[in-house]
Design an enzyme around this catalytic site. Structure first.
Site, mmCIF file in Angstrom:
data_model
loop_
_atom_site.group_PDB
_atom_site.id
_atom_site.type_symbol
_atom_site.label_atom_id
_atom_site.label_comp_id
_atom_site.label_asym_id
_atom_site.label_seq_id
_atom_site.Cartn_x
_atom_site.Cartn_y
_atom_site.Cartn_z
ATOM 1 C CE1 TYR A 92 -11.088 5.329 -0.608
ATOM 2 C CE2 TYR A 92 -9.777 7.218 -0.834
ATOM 3 C CZ TYR A 92 -10.839 6.479 -1.049
ATOM 4 O OH TYR A 92 -11.811 6.930 -1.951
ATOM 5 C CE1 TYR A 130 -14.027 2.243 -7.099
ATOM 6 C CE2 TYR A 130 -13.105 2.754 -9.323
ATOM 7 C CZ TYR A 130 -12.890 1.936 -8.196
ATOM 8 O OH TYR A 130 -12.010 0.936 -7.918
ATOM 9 C CG HIS A 131 -13.833 4.477 -3.741
ATOM 10 N ND1 HIS A 131 -12.691 3.995 -2.938
ATOM 11 C CD2 HIS A 131 -14.253 3.532 -4.326
ATOM 12 C CE1 HIS A 131 -12.321 2.787 -3.273
ATOM 13 N NE2 HIS A 131 -13.435 2.363 -4.177
ATOM 14 C CG ASN A 132 -19.704 7.976 -2.500
ATOM 15 O OD1 ASN A 132 -19.687 7.312 -1.485
ATOM 16 N ND2 ASN A 132 -20.604 7.993 -3.721
#
Length: 255
Positions: A247, A252-254
């Site tokens: 990862y 912009y990742h949640n």
């Protein structure tokens, strides 16, 4: 390339034939196929790297160097009377060069090599206009073969680099056995201890959790939604550990 050179040499009836390629890094010519007798048994031999490094000369030196520099074909009836002729190789090999025909190999206007035919057999011992026309046709094939050989070499090297990169990434991106064992030892998560996420499905915010706790919550959600009747628990755990390992934290990742 070797077969084309062999056929061209036989057609123009040259006693010796050589193929020199341009080394753009050193601005030199080096022998790819060198000093092959016309009636030798078998195909011309490709020069090994150690020998190739010895048979080198600057572009502009000798008749072949002149051809590489100017891009002009040269047909010399008597090399002894031509000031461009470099007799060093004759002195080293003991061979007596009398007549010579050199033609550039060009790809898209750039000279990449020189074909050299030495000592015409028969007739007046001089290469004719017909020989020049014959060689011009063969040079086109040699140029195409060299071009494709270089492209193939680039592709092969790129594939090797890609393979090594993939192996390195695969090695570093594998699931940690220790983490998998830890999660497996904890067993299948139940609703006890996961009341926070089970009662706040649409409001739950896991950003503050550690990586391993995020995996625990993910395992609970998966089991709660799909069960384990059709899924292997160990594979599920391993997959989530791999995801965690690979990862990248981006804005912009949640959760």
């Amino acid at each position: 390339i070797v077969q084309i050179m062999n056929q061209a040499q036989k057609l123009v009836n040259a006693d010796r034939a050589s193929l020199f390629l341009v080394d753009n890094k050193t601005n030199q010519l080096y022998a790819r196929i060198f000093d092959v007798p016309c009636h030798s048994d078998g195909d011309p031999e490709v020069v090994e790297k150690d020998t190739r490094d010895k048979i080198r000369f600057a572009i502009g030196q000798g008749i072949a160097g002149y051809v590489a520099e100017t891009g002009e074909a040269v047909n010399v009836e008597d090399v002894g009377s031509d000031e461009r002729f470099n007799s060093d190789i004759d002195q080293e090999t003991g061979y007596n060069t009398m007549s010579m025909f050199c033609m550039p190999i060009s790809i898209r206007g750039t000279v990449i090599g020189v074909v050299q035919m030495i000592n015409k057999i028969g007739g007046d011992g001089v290469f004719t206009k017909e020989d020049e026309e014959t060689m011009s046709q063969f040079v086109a094939y040699i140029g195409s073969a060299l071009h494709h050989a270089k492209l193939y070499d680039k592709i092969r090297k790129s594939e090797q680099k890609y393979k090594v990169t993939q192996e390195v990434l695969t090695y570093h991106n594998q699931a940690s056995p220790q983490e998998v064992e830890t999660l497996m030892a904890e067993g299948v998560p139940t609703i006890q201890g996961n009341e926070d996420i089970s009662t706040q499905i649409f409001l739950y915010y896991a950003t503050g959790l550690g990586d391993m706790d995020k995996i625990r919550k993910s395992i609970f959600m998966f089991v709660d939604l799909f069960g384990l009747e059709r899924y292997n628990f160990e594979k599920l755990v391993t997959f989530l550990v791999v995801v965690k390992t690979n990862y990248r934290t981006v804005a912009y990742h949640n959760w």
